[in-house]
Design a protein around this motif. Structure first.
Motif, PDB file in Angstrom:
ATOM      1  N   LYS A  53       0.850  -1.187   0.000  1.00 51.00           N
ATOM      2  CA  LYS A  53       0.000   0.000   0.000  1.00 51.00           C
ATOM      3  C   LYS A  53       0.887   1.238   0.000  1.00 51.00           C
ATOM      4  CE  LYS A  53      -3.929  -2.263   0.753  1.00 51.00           C
ATOM      5  NZ  LYS A  53      -4.880  -2.467  -0.315  1.00 51.00           N
ATOM      6  N   THR A  54       0.379   2.336  -0.539  1.00 48.84           N
ATOM      7  CA  THR A  54       1.117   3.589  -0.486  1.00 48.84           C
ATOM      8  C   THR A  54       1.048   4.149   0.931  1.00 48.84           C
ATOM      9  OG1 THR A  54      -0.801   4.955  -0.991  1.00 48.84           O
ATOM     10  CG2 THR A  54       0.480   4.109  -2.886  1.00 48.84           C
ATOM     11  N   LEU A  55       1.922   5.104   1.221  1.00 53.32           N
ATOM     12  CA  LEU A  55       1.875   5.747   2.538  1.00 53.32           C
ATOM     13  C   LEU A  55       0.512   6.369   2.778  1.00 53.32           C
ATOM     14  CD1 LEU A  55       5.308   7.500   3.097  1.00 53.32           C
ATOM     15  CD2 LEU A  55       4.195   5.847   4.590  1.00 53.32           C
ATOM     16  N   ASN A  56      -0.045   6.989   1.754  1.00 50.37           N
ATOM     17  CA  ASN A  56      -1.354   7.614   1.893  1.00 50.37           C
ATOM     18  C   ASN A  56      -2.425   6.577   2.228  1.00 50.37           C
ATOM     19  OD1 ASN A  56      -3.190   9.855   1.770  1.00 50.37           O
ATOM     20  ND2 ASN A  56      -3.863   9.071  -0.206  1.00 50.37           N
ATOM     21  N   GLU A  57      -2.392   5.428   1.552  1.00 51.95           N
ATOM     22  CA  GLU A  57      -3.364   4.364   1.820  1.00 51.95           C
ATOM     23  C   GLU A  57      -3.203   3.820   3.241  1.00 51.95           C
ATOM     24  OE1 GLU A  57      -4.084   2.333  -2.550  1.00 51.95           O
ATOM     25  OE2 GLU A  57      -2.173   1.934  -1.535  1.00 51.95           O
ATOM     26  N   VAL A  58      -1.962   3.600   3.663  1.00 54.74           N
ATOM     27  CA  VAL A  58      -1.692   3.111   5.017  1.00 54.74           C
ATOM     28  C   VAL A  58      -2.250   4.098   6.038  1.00 54.74           C
ATOM     29  CG1 VAL A  58       0.124   2.600   6.699  1.00 54.74           C
ATOM     30  CG2 VAL A  58       0.335   1.766   4.360  1.00 54.74           C
ATOM     31  N   ALA A  59      -1.980   5.373   5.810  1.00 55.59           N
ATOM     32  CA  ALA A  59      -2.450   6.411   6.725  1.00 55.59           C
ATOM     33  C   ALA A  59      -3.977   6.420   6.813  1.00 55.59           C
ATOM     34  CB  ALA A  59      -1.927   7.776   6.278  1.00 55.59           C
ATOM     35  N   LEU A  62      -5.294   3.322   8.747  1.00 59.50           N
ATOM     36  CA  LEU A  62      -5.005   3.321  10.181  1.00 59.50           C
ATOM     37  C   LEU A  62      -5.405   4.618  10.890  1.00 59.50           C
ATOM     38  CD1 LEU A  62      -1.567   1.485  10.131  1.00 59.50           C
ATOM     39  CD2 LEU A  62      -3.819   0.538  10.650  1.00 59.50           C
ATOM     40  N   GLY A  63      -5.976   5.557  10.151  1.00 59.36           N
ATOM     41  CA  GLY A  63      -6.419   6.807  10.765  1.00 59.36           C
ATOM     42  C   GLY A  63      -5.277   7.706  11.199  1.00 59.36           C
ATOM     43  N   LEU A  64      -4.206   7.714  10.425  1.00 60.08           N
ATOM     44  CA  LEU A  64      -3.037   8.538  10.719  1.00 60.08           C
ATOM     45  C   LEU A  64      -2.862   9.570   9.606  1.00 60.08           C
ATOM     46  CD1 LEU A  64      -0.541   5.597  11.422  1.00 60.08           C
ATOM     47  CD2 LEU A  64      -1.711   6.965  13.152  1.00 60.08           C
ATOM     48  N   THR A  65      -2.049  10.586   9.879  1.00 64.28           N
ATOM     49  CA  THR A  65      -1.642  11.463   8.794  1.00 64.28           C
ATOM     50  C   THR A  65      -0.558  10.738   8.013  1.00 64.28           C
ATOM     51  OG1 THR A  65       0.107  12.554  10.056  1.00 64.28           O
ATOM     52  CG2 THR A  65      -2.112  13.543  10.160  1.00 64.28           C
ATOM     53  N   GLU A  66      -0.359  11.127   6.770  1.00 68.24           N
ATOM     54  CA  GLU A  66       0.665  10.490   5.957  1.00 68.24           C
ATOM     55  C   GLU A  66       2.051  10.685   6.574  1.00 68.24           C
ATOM     56  OE1 GLU A  66       2.278  10.501   1.368  1.00 68.24           O
ATOM     57  OE2 GLU A  66       0.245  11.202   1.780  1.00 68.24           O
ATOM     58  N   SER A  67       2.309  11.890   7.085  1.00 72.29           N
ATOM     59  CA  SER A  67       3.625  12.148   7.685  1.00 72.29           C
ATOM     60  C   SER A  67       3.819  11.326   8.958  1.00 72.29           C
ATOM     61  CB  SER A  67       3.831  13.639   7.967  1.00 72.29           C
ATOM     62  OG  SER A  67       2.863  14.117   8.869  1.00 72.29           O
ATOM     63  N   ASN A  68       2.752  11.131   9.733  1.00 74.33           N
ATOM     64  CA  ASN A  68       2.863  10.319  10.944  1.00 74.33           C
ATOM     65  C   ASN A  68       3.119   8.858  10.602  1.00 74.33           C
ATOM     66  OD1 ASN A  68       0.993   8.888  13.449  1.00 74.33           O
ATOM     67  ND2 ASN A  68       2.645  10.300  13.973  1.00 74.33           N
ATOM     68  N   ALA A  69       2.456   8.364   9.562  1.00 76.70           N
ATOM     69  CA  ALA A  69       2.677   6.983   9.126  1.00 76.70           C
ATOM     70  C   ALA A  69       4.128   6.801   8.679  1.00 76.70           C
ATOM     71  CB  ALA A  69       1.718   6.625   7.989  1.00 76.70           C
ATOM     72  N   LYS A  70       4.668   7.791   7.963  1.00 75.44           N
ATOM     73  CA  LYS A  70       6.051   7.720   7.484  1.00 75.44           C
ATOM     74  C   LYS A  70       7.030   7.689   8.652  1.00 75.44           C
ATOM     75  CE  LYS A  70       9.222  10.024   4.318  1.00 75.44           C
ATOM     76  NZ  LYS A  70       9.376  11.108   3.347  1.00 75.44           N
ATOM     77  N   VAL A  71       6.821   8.547   9.633  1.00 77.03           N
ATOM     78  CA  VAL A  71       7.694   8.586  10.811  1.00 77.03           C
ATOM     79  C   VAL A  71       7.616   7.265  11.574  1.00 77.03           C
ATOM     80  CG1 VAL A  71       8.021   9.662  13.082  1.00 77.03           C
ATOM     81  CG2 VAL A  71       7.680  11.094  11.059  1.00 77.03           C
ATOM     82  N   LYS A  72       6.402   6.763  11.758  1.00 80.69           N
ATOM     83  CA  LYS A  72       6.235   5.504  12.487  1.00 80.69           C
ATOM     84  C   LYS A  72       6.920   4.348  11.763  1.00 80.69           C
ATOM     85  CE  LYS A  72       2.163   6.561  15.178  1.00 80.69           C
ATOM     86  NZ  LYS A  72       1.257   5.860  16.049  1.00 80.69           N
TER      87      LYS A  72
END
Length: 89
Positions: A53-59, A62-72
Motif C-alpha cells: 500500500k502507499t503511505l497515503n493508503e496506510v495512513a 489506520l487513521g493517521l496522517t501520511e507524515s505520521n505513518a512515514k515517521v512511524k
C-alpha cells in the motif's frame, strides 16, 4: 522495551543493509522481531511492505496522517533492526 533515544542515534545505512539481507538466518530473525511488535506496528509493516500500500493508503486505513505513518514506519524499521541485533542465537 526499546528506548526511542537509542533508535534516533542509529544510522539508516546499517538498518537498510540488515533488513535487505535475504539470508535464511536474517529472514528468521526478521520474522521473530516482527512477532515482538505491537498490533499497530505489525499493521503498518504489513500494509506497507507486504500488501504494498502507499503511505497515503496506510495512513487512511489506520487513521493517521501520511507524515505520521512515514515517521512511524521509519521508527519501526529501526526497532526491528535493534530487536534483530539483540537476539541471542
Amino acid at each position: 522495551v526499546i528506548d526511542f533515544a537509542l533508535l534516533a542515534n542509529i544510522s539508516d545505512t546499517p538498518v537498510d543493509d540488515s533488513l535487505n539481507d535475504e539470508g535464511e538466518e536474517q529472514i528468521a530473525k526478521l520474522n521473530r522481531a516482527m512477532e515482538q511488535l505491537d498490533s499497530e506496528e505489525q499493521a503498518l509493516i504489513s500494509l506497507f511492505y507486504y500488501e504494498e500500500k502507499t503511505l497515503n493508503e496506510v495512513a487512511l486505513i489506520l487513521g493517521l496522517t501520511e507524515s505520521n505513518a512515514k515517521v512511524k514506519l521509519h521508527r519501526i524499521r529501526k526497532k526491528i533492526y535493534v530487536l534483530m541485533k539483540q537476539e541471542k542465537v
